[in-house]
Scaffold this motif. Structure first.
Motif: not given
Ligand SMILES: [Zn+2]
Length: 208
Positions: A38, A172, A181
């Motif tokens: 992330h 993610h 992300d």
């Protein structure tokens, strides 16, 4: 660097990981087979780590990695963190139950005004911190990742591959259509290729 009771211990690049107290987990993560990467979308690693550790926010992660390569661990790797949210990958949902979440300090997508670049929280970024991504003739601008940061993420992932039956390294955005992300500035394909290509999955009594 090594793991002791599912926590980072020892040295990496001459330094040690910081540990921050966080109670935000839900039970045991028994056999993590996925790493989810992330970006924090925040201003700096320390404030993002404290935000994730706060009892009144609804997200957490195992690790936050700073732009200078510093590593902050919030939760042991054998606990379920709240980083994936509503998610799906290869037929499974709620990836928190199978994955380790690594947050990288990065402001995310930037907005261009003339020759200047700004994050969503209105901080200006210099051109040498900006990654330009072109797709279908359209340019978008992203906060770059530093080499020290990528090296620390690599070191942590390598350690996780040695200790857990990891088979997937995903962003993610690969597991949630709501998310963008870690974004195009992160060299995901190269990273995944280098880590997984010669890796023999960790063997467990259940067959790895
Ligand atoms: Zn995310």
């Amino acid at each position: 660097m090594y793991l002791k009771n599912h926590l980072l211990a020892g040295k990496y690049s001459g330094r040690t990981a910081h540990h921050l107290h966080c109670d935000k987990h839900c039970g045991r993560l028994l056999r993590p087979d996925t790493i989810v990467l992330h970006y924090t979308g925040g201003a700096d690693a320390i404030s993002s780590a404290h935000h994730l550790a706060r009892p009144d926010t609804d997200a957490s992660a195992h690790i936050v990695i700073a732009r200078d390569g510093g590593i902050i661990q919030l939760l042991p790797f054998n606990t379920i963190a709240w980083h994936a949210g509503k998610s799906e990958y290869e037929g499974r949902t709620n990836l928190n139950r199978y994955s380790i979440g690594i947050e990288m300090d990065n402001a995310g997508q930037l907005h261009r005004r003339g020759d200047r670049f700004y994050s969503w929280f209105k901080r200006e970024y210099m051109p040498d911190e900006v990654y330009t991504h072109c797709e279908n003739g359209q340019a978008t601008y992203w906060h770059n990742y530093t080499l020290a940061q990528i090296q620390s993420v690599f070191a942590v992932c390598k350690l996780l591959l040695l200790n857990y039956p990891i088979q997937h390294i995903v962003g993610h955005s690969d597991i949630s259509s709501r998310k963008i992300d870690p974004g195009p500035a992160f060299p995901m394909e190269k990273f995944r290729h280098q880590l997984l290509l010669h890796h023999t999955p960790h063997q467990t009594p259940f067959g790895g």
